[in-house]
Design a protein around this motif. Structure first.
Motif, PDB file in Angstrom:
ATOM      1  N   ILE A 199      66.210 112.927 146.248  1.00 22.70           N
ATOM      2  CA  ILE A 199      67.577 112.587 145.894  1.00 22.70           C
ATOM      3  C   ILE A 199      67.521 111.793 144.590  1.00 22.70           C
ATOM      4  O   ILE A 199      66.811 110.795 144.507  1.00 22.70           O
ATOM      5  CB  ILE A 199      68.250 111.699 146.971  1.00 22.70           C
ATOM      6  CG1 ILE A 199      67.946 112.181 148.392  1.00 22.70           C
ATOM      7  CG2 ILE A 199      69.726 111.556 146.709  1.00 22.70           C
ATOM      8  CD1 ILE A 199      68.587 113.457 148.792  1.00 22.70           C
ATOM      9  N   ILE A 200      68.269 112.237 143.566  1.00 23.01           N
ATOM     10  CA  ILE A 200      68.263 111.559 142.265  1.00 23.01           C
ATOM     11  C   ILE A 200      69.692 111.181 141.886  1.00 23.01           C
ATOM     12  O   ILE A 200      70.595 112.018 141.979  1.00 23.01           O
ATOM     13  CB  ILE A 200      67.674 112.463 141.160  1.00 23.01           C
ATOM     14  CG1 ILE A 200      66.241 112.889 141.496  1.00 23.01           C
ATOM     15  CG2 ILE A 200      67.718 111.758 139.806  1.00 23.01           C
ATOM     16  CD1 ILE A 200      65.648 113.894 140.520  1.00 23.01           C
ATOM     17  N   GLY A 201      69.872 109.952 141.443  1.00 17.94           N
ATOM     18  CA  GLY A 201      71.185 109.530 140.972  1.00 17.94           C
ATOM     19  C   GLY A 201      71.376 108.039 141.058  1.00 17.94           C
ATOM     20  O   GLY A 201      70.413 107.287 141.254  1.00 17.94           O
ATOM     21  N   GLU A 202      72.617 107.621 140.930  1.00 20.18           N
ATOM     22  CA  GLU A 202      72.939 106.207 140.933  1.00 20.18           C
ATOM     23  C   GLU A 202      72.500 105.557 142.241  1.00 20.18           C
ATOM     24  O   GLU A 202      72.738 106.092 143.313  1.00 20.18           O
ATOM     25  CB  GLU A 202      74.443 105.993 140.760  1.00 20.18           C
ATOM     26  CG  GLU A 202      75.066 106.666 139.553  1.00 20.18           C
ATOM     27  CD  GLU A 202      75.517 108.080 139.853  1.00 20.18           C
ATOM     28  OE1 GLU A 202      76.699 108.303 140.146  1.00 20.18           O
ATOM     29  OE2 GLU A 202      74.661 108.990 139.785  1.00 20.18           O
ATOM     30  N   GLY A 203      71.888 104.400 142.108  1.00 23.58           N
ATOM     31  CA  GLY A 203      71.337 103.705 143.258  1.00 23.58           C
ATOM     32  C   GLY A 203      72.298 103.514 144.409  1.00 23.58           C
ATOM     33  O   GLY A 203      71.940 103.704 145.576  1.00 23.58           O
ATOM     34  N   ALA A 204      73.534 103.150 144.112  1.00 23.56           N
ATOM     35  CA  ALA A 204      74.521 102.908 145.169  1.00 23.56           C
ATOM     36  C   ALA A 204      74.817 104.167 145.976  1.00 23.56           C
ATOM     37  O   ALA A 204      75.195 104.073 147.140  1.00 23.56           O
ATOM     38  CB  ALA A 204      75.819 102.372 144.562  1.00 23.56           C
ATOM     39  N   LYS A 205      74.631 105.324 145.376  1.00 19.78           N
ATOM     40  CA  LYS A 205      74.931 106.580 146.075  1.00 19.78           C
ATOM     41  C   LYS A 205      73.714 107.200 146.745  1.00 19.78           C
ATOM     42  O   LYS A 205      73.861 108.015 147.655  1.00 19.78           O
ATOM     43  CB  LYS A 205      75.523 107.590 145.099  1.00 19.78           C
ATOM     44  CG  LYS A 205      76.892 107.206 144.609  1.00 19.78           C
ATOM     45  CD  LYS A 205      77.478 108.292 143.745  1.00 19.78           C
ATOM     46  CE  LYS A 205      78.882 107.928 143.321  1.00 19.78           C
ATOM     47  NZ  LYS A 205      79.503 108.991 142.518  1.00 19.78           N
ATOM     48  N   VAL A 206      72.505 106.859 146.312  1.00 20.14           N
ATOM     49  CA  VAL A 206      71.332 107.557 146.840  1.00 20.14           C
ATOM     50  C   VAL A 206      70.447 106.727 147.754  1.00 20.14           C
ATOM     51  O   VAL A 206      69.696 107.283 148.558  1.00 20.14           O
ATOM     52  CB  VAL A 206      70.465 108.141 145.692  1.00 20.14           C
ATOM     53  CG1 VAL A 206      71.275 109.084 144.829  1.00 20.14           C
ATOM     54  CG2 VAL A 206      69.822 107.058 144.845  1.00 20.14           C
ATOM     55  N   THR A 207      70.529 105.415 147.673  1.00 23.70           N
ATOM     56  CA  THR A 207      69.619 104.552 148.431  1.00 23.70           C
ATOM     57  C   THR A 207      69.644 104.830 149.924  1.00 23.70           C
ATOM     58  O   THR A 207      68.600 104.880 150.570  1.00 23.70           O
ATOM     59  CB  THR A 207      69.940 103.071 148.155  1.00 23.70           C
ATOM     60  OG1 THR A 207      69.877 102.847 146.748  1.00 23.70           O
ATOM     61  CG2 THR A 207      68.962 102.153 148.855  1.00 23.70           C
ATOM     62  N   ARG A 208      70.803 105.053 150.485  1.00 27.75           N
ATOM     63  CA  ARG A 208      70.931 105.251 151.943  1.00 27.75           C
ATOM     64  C   ARG A 208      70.183 106.482 152.437  1.00 27.75           C
ATOM     65  O   ARG A 208      69.837 106.575 153.605  1.00 27.75           O
ATOM     66  CB  ARG A 208      72.382 105.319 152.338  1.00 27.75           C
ATOM     67  CG  ARG A 208      73.096 106.490 151.710  1.00 27.75           C
ATOM     68  CD  ARG A 208      74.575 106.547 152.072  1.00 27.75           C
ATOM     69  NE  ARG A 208      75.224 107.520 151.227  1.00 27.75           N
ATOM     70  CZ  ARG A 208      76.321 107.307 150.555  1.00 27.75           C
ATOM     71  NH1 ARG A 208      76.923 106.151 150.644  1.00 27.75           N
ATOM     72  NH2 ARG A 208      76.830 108.233 149.805  1.00 27.75           N
ATOM     73  N   PHE A 209      69.914 107.441 151.570  1.00 28.50           N
ATOM     74  CA  PHE A 209      69.208 108.650 151.989  1.00 28.50           C
ATOM     75  C   PHE A 209      67.734 108.397 152.299  1.00 28.50           C
ATOM     76  O   PHE A 209      67.075 109.226 152.901  1.00 28.50           O
ATOM     77  CB  PHE A 209      69.342 109.753 150.936  1.00 28.50           C
ATOM     78  CG  PHE A 209      70.728 110.314 150.864  1.00 28.50           C
ATOM     79  CD1 PHE A 209      71.163 111.242 151.792  1.00 28.50           C
ATOM     80  CD2 PHE A 209      71.612 109.895 149.873  1.00 28.50           C
ATOM     81  CE1 PHE A 209      72.451 111.753 151.738  1.00 28.50           C
ATOM     82  CE2 PHE A 209      72.900 110.400 149.804  1.00 28.50           C
ATOM     83  CZ  PHE A 209      73.314 111.330 150.743  1.00 28.50           C
TER      84      PHE A 209
END
Length: 71
Positions: free
Chosen positions: A6-16
């Motif tokens: 998963i690549i992208g902004e931390g707030a959107k990807v961290t939970r994965f």
């Protein structure tokens, strides 16, 4: 075994990370491109945030399979 990244902004990807996916937080376009280049050959699917996908416009290939999250 194939992996998912998963690549992208931390707030959107961290939970994965809780799902066992490889999480590559990247805020800026160069960080997104660096994350893409760092993918191992065992990664079969890459999920991108919409902003990360714009940063990679034209740089992705047919492998690994790439999908974009809705905005």
């Amino acid at each position: 075994m194939a992996k998912i990244a998963i690549i992208g902004e931390g707030a959107k990807v961290t939970r994965f990370g809780l799902t066992g996916a490889i999480v590559l937080p990247a805020e800026e376009p160069e960080a997104v491109r660096a994350a893409w280049r760092s993918l191992g050959t065992d990664v079969a699917i890459v999920v991108l945030t919409s902003r990360a996908a714009r940063s990679l416009d034209g740089e992705t290939s047919s492998w690994p399979l790439t999908v974009v999250m809705p905005p």
